[in-house]
Design a protein around this motif. Structure first.
Motif, PDB file in Angstrom:
ATOM      1  N   LYS A  96       4.669  -1.371 -17.839  1.00 53.71           N
ATOM      2  CA  LYS A  96       5.723  -2.075 -17.080  1.00 53.71           C
ATOM      3  C   LYS A  96       5.175  -2.837 -15.876  1.00 53.71           C
ATOM      4  CE  LYS A  96       9.375   1.192 -18.277  1.00 53.71           C
ATOM      5  NZ  LYS A  96      10.192   2.292 -17.775  1.00 53.71           N
ATOM      6  N   ILE A  97       3.912  -2.606 -15.529  1.00 54.56           N
ATOM      7  CA  ILE A  97       3.363  -3.250 -14.337  1.00 54.56           C
ATOM      8  C   ILE A  97       3.094  -4.722 -14.611  1.00 54.56           C
ATOM      9  CG2 ILE A  97       1.365  -3.281 -12.782  1.00 54.56           C
ATOM     10  CD1 ILE A  97       1.547  -0.255 -12.793  1.00 54.56           C
ATOM     11  N   GLN A  98       3.620  -5.577 -13.735  1.00 51.49           N
ATOM     12  CA  GLN A  98       3.507  -7.025 -13.888  1.00 51.49           C
ATOM     13  C   GLN A  98       2.339  -7.560 -13.064  1.00 51.49           C
ATOM     14  OE1 GLN A  98       5.918  -8.696 -15.892  1.00 51.49           O
ATOM     15  NE2 GLN A  98       6.474  -6.565 -16.318  1.00 51.49           N
ATOM     16  N   GLY A  99       1.482  -8.348 -13.721  1.00 52.45           N
ATOM     17  CA  GLY A  99       0.412  -9.016 -12.974  1.00 52.45           C
ATOM     18  C   GLY A  99      -0.606  -8.022 -12.450  1.00 52.45           C
ATOM     19  N   THR A 100      -1.536  -8.527 -11.661  1.00 46.96           N
ATOM     20  CA  THR A 100      -2.573  -7.673 -11.098  1.00 46.96           C
ATOM     21  C   THR A 100      -3.013  -8.269  -9.772  1.00 46.96           C
ATOM     22  OG1 THR A 100      -4.656  -6.538 -11.571  1.00 46.96           O
ATOM     23  CG2 THR A 100      -4.503  -8.830 -12.288  1.00 46.96           C
ATOM     24  N   ILE A 101      -3.897  -7.588  -9.076  1.00 48.16           N
ATOM     25  CA  ILE A 101      -4.409  -8.154  -7.828  1.00 48.16           C
ATOM     26  C   ILE A 101      -5.296  -9.343  -8.177  1.00 48.16           C
ATOM     27  CG2 ILE A 101      -5.950  -7.723  -5.859  1.00 48.16           C
ATOM     28  CD1 ILE A 101      -4.754  -4.952  -5.650  1.00 48.16           C
ATOM     29  N   ASP A 102      -5.137 -10.438  -7.431  1.00 44.95           N
ATOM     30  CA  ASP A 102      -5.914 -11.657  -7.634  1.00 44.95           C
ATOM     31  C   ASP A 102      -7.406 -11.289  -7.735  1.00 44.95           C
ATOM     32  OD1 ASP A 102      -7.344 -13.993  -7.396  1.00 44.95           O
ATOM     33  OD2 ASP A 102      -6.014 -14.865  -5.882  1.00 44.95           O
ATOM     34  N   PRO A 103      -8.039 -11.635  -8.869  1.00 44.69           N
ATOM     35  CA  PRO A 103      -9.452 -11.262  -9.073  1.00 44.69           C
ATOM     36  C   PRO A 103     -10.386 -11.805  -7.980  1.00 44.69           C
ATOM     37  CG  PRO A 103      -8.505 -12.126 -11.104  1.00 44.69           C
ATOM     38  CD  PRO A 103      -7.489 -12.353 -10.035  1.00 44.69           C
ATOM     39  N   SER A 104      -9.966 -12.863  -7.288  1.00 48.63           N
ATOM     40  CA  SER A 104     -10.818 -13.414  -6.223  1.00 48.63           C
ATOM     41  C   SER A 104     -10.635 -12.680  -4.885  1.00 48.63           C
ATOM     42  CB  SER A 104     -10.526 -14.906  -6.027  1.00 48.63           C
ATOM     43  OG  SER A 104      -9.239 -15.069  -5.449  1.00 48.63           O
ATOM     44  N   THR A 110     -10.243   0.695  -5.927  1.00 49.36           N
ATOM     45  CA  THR A 110      -8.837   1.081  -6.108  1.00 49.36           C
ATOM     46  C   THR A 110      -8.788   2.577  -6.376  1.00 49.36           C
ATOM     47  OG1 THR A 110      -8.360  -1.066  -7.111  1.00 49.36           O
ATOM     48  CG2 THR A 110      -6.753   0.694  -7.492  1.00 49.36           C
ATOM     49  N   ARG A 111      -7.798   3.243  -5.761  1.00 52.94           N
ATOM     50  CA  ARG A 111      -7.676   4.692  -5.935  1.00 52.94           C
ATOM     51  C   ARG A 111      -6.191   5.043  -5.941  1.00 52.94           C
ATOM     52  NH1 ARG A 111      -7.186   9.135  -2.220  1.00 52.94           N
ATOM     53  NH2 ARG A 111      -8.432  10.961  -2.782  1.00 52.94           N
ATOM     54  N   ILE A 112      -5.772   5.807  -6.933  1.00 59.72           N
ATOM     55  CA  ILE A 112      -4.386   6.295  -6.966  1.00 59.72           C
ATOM     56  C   ILE A 112      -4.437   7.809  -7.129  1.00 59.72           C
ATOM     57  CG2 ILE A 112      -2.100   6.097  -8.005  1.00 59.72           C
ATOM     58  CD1 ILE A 112      -2.937   3.459  -9.264  1.00 59.72           C
ATOM     59  N   ASP A 225      -8.711  -3.622 -10.366  1.00 56.32           N
ATOM     60  CA  ASP A 225      -7.893  -3.513 -11.580  1.00 56.32           C
ATOM     61  C   ASP A 225      -6.946  -2.318 -11.471  1.00 56.32           C
ATOM     62  OD1 ASP A 225      -6.739  -3.470 -14.075  1.00 56.32           O
ATOM     63  OD2 ASP A 225      -8.617  -3.720 -15.178  1.00 56.32           O
ATOM     64  N   VAL A 226      -5.866  -2.528 -10.741  1.00 54.52           N
ATOM     65  CA  VAL A 226      -4.924  -1.442 -10.444  1.00 54.52           C
ATOM     66  C   VAL A 226      -4.286  -0.894 -11.717  1.00 54.52           C
ATOM     67  CG1 VAL A 226      -2.855  -0.806  -9.148  1.00 54.52           C
ATOM     68  CG2 VAL A 226      -4.456  -2.457  -8.177  1.00 54.52           C
ATOM     69  N   SER A 275      -3.836   3.001  -3.505  1.00 54.74           N
ATOM     70  CA  SER A 275      -4.469   2.259  -2.422  1.00 54.74           C
ATOM     71  C   SER A 275      -5.655   1.427  -2.883  1.00 54.74           C
ATOM     72  CB  SER A 275      -4.934   3.220  -1.317  1.00 54.74           C
ATOM     73  OG  SER A 275      -5.955   4.056  -1.812  1.00 54.74           O
ATOM     74  N   VAL A 276      -5.934   0.371  -2.130  1.00 54.22           N
ATOM     75  CA  VAL A 276      -7.163  -0.396  -2.321  1.00 54.22           C
ATOM     76  C   VAL A 276      -7.891  -0.497  -0.992  1.00 54.22           C
ATOM     77  CG1 VAL A 276      -6.322  -1.804  -4.249  1.00 54.22           C
ATOM     78  CG2 VAL A 276      -5.997  -2.617  -1.913  1.00 54.22           C
TER      79      VAL A 276
END
Length: 356
Positions: A96-104, A110-112, A225-226, A275-276
């Motif tokens: 369900k997660i839309q999109g991702t953090i901008d690769p640039s 990333t840690r959850i 890559d969340v 978190s990132v």
């Protein structure tokens, strides 16, 4: 029997000071919980001992939330901003997660993490020695059932070689003793017995055993890559849960109202912190107050990269979701992704403004 006299609460502005009143104390101070023999006095020990608590209360078992509901219910509603009749919905569906953090974007890692506790055992502030060893024994069996990219090794703290321990600490994987709040709340009794850490070969899936919660399940990797991190976490939690059930017939403590039960009421609900670590040189120049205010508006929380009280060095910040309860896991991860993208975009403008 009559309870102890009404304590002097040093944290005068804490939620404990607001909700533990004389009449409530008279009503509840002699109550002792069934699972781990916890009392209201033990629950509020941090607020009584220290003057710097915002919340100031811990639960010693699931019973604490029920037996001391006259304190916990209004305090939780106040802290999390939920209504008295709210219910919690969990959703770990990574698709369900839309999109991702901008690769640039300049994201280092990333840690959850989530907390989980197994029904029938006390929570860390109240857990008995036998229960703690019972949790560890059960988890040793449960971890042995994990397969594929989740398979790994459990390292008990008892008898751990110093070299191994230091490496785990240096990798930011291992929890350490000595936090005054955890000590006062009773979470470091019998240290280090019954504690340990499990991790897979890649060190991207970890579980802490018997720290602030019985289990802290963590998924992490380098880069931003969340979705991949969340997907692994969801699979990992499910695998651990299935394995615990298979070995013991027991399940995680899950409450219709408060979601997953944790020892600290601030973690109720998802118990999740996504978190990132990201570089924000523009916001650093603009000032940390500007970043804090912006994060507040985006439902995020900024921290220094050395943890909750470690302070800030350089331009790298730990940005995470602010909320735990009242939102699903998917919503909180989405909020973090979108918010970090916004911050990074704004940071580029601020860098121009400050001539960086």
């Amino acid at each position: 029997m009559s309870g102890e006299p009404f304590p002097e609460i040093k944290s005068k502005h804490s939620l404990v000071a607001k909700y533990v009143t004389q009449p409530i104390w008279e009503k509840l101070s002699s109550v002792v919980t069934k699972t781990s023999g916890f009392t209201l006095a033990k629950a509020i020990s941090c607020a009584v001992e220290y003057d710097d608590q915002h919340c100031g209360i811990y639960a010693g078992d699931w019973d604490s939330y029920k037996d001391f509901a006259d304190v916990f219910d209004p305090l939780i509603q106040d802290y999390h901003g939920i209504s008295a009749d709210a219910v919690h919905t969990s959703d770990m569906d990574a698709s369900k997660i839309q999109g991702t953090i901008d690769p640039s974007a300049p994201v280092h890692s990333t840690r959850i993490r989530v907390g989980r506790n197994i029904d029938g055992f006390g929570l860390s502030p109240g857990i008995t020695k036998d229960q703690r060893l019972g949790v560890e024994g059960l988890m040793k069996k449960a971890f042995a059932n994990l397969t594929g990219d989740l398979a790994g090794t459990y390292y008990p703290l008892t008898g751990m070689e110093e070299k191994v321990r230091q490496q785990l600490v240096d990798d930011h994987f291992l929890f350490v003793s000595g936090d005054k709040n955890l000590i006062t709340a009773g979470m470091e009794r019998d240290w280090p017995e019954g504690r340990g850490i499990f991790h897979n070969k890649e060190k991207t899936f970890l579980t802490w055993v018997n720290e602030e919660d019985q289990l802290r399940i963590i998924s992490m990797q380098k880069g931003g890559d969340v979705k991949a991190v969340f997907d692994r976490l969801a699979r990992g939690i499910q695998a651990v849960q299935d394995s615990v059930k298979k070995e013991s017939g027991k399940d995680f403590m899950l409450d219709a109202k408060y979601g997953f039960i944790h020892s600290c009421p601030t973690n109720l609900g998802t118990g999740m912190r996504a978190s990132v670590h990201v570089d924000l040189p523009g916001y650093t120049k603009e000032g940390v107050d500007a970043l804090k205010a912006r994060c507040e508006a985006l439902k995020l929380q900024p921290r220094g990269t050395r943890g909750e009280s470690g302070g800030q060095t350089g331009v790298t910040y730990d940005i995470s979701n602010k909320h735990r309860l009242g939102y699903s896991e998917v919503e909180l991860v989405q909020c973090m992704i979108d918010g970090v993208n916004t911050l990074v975009k704004e940071d580029i403008e601020l860098q121009k403004k400050h001539g960086l």
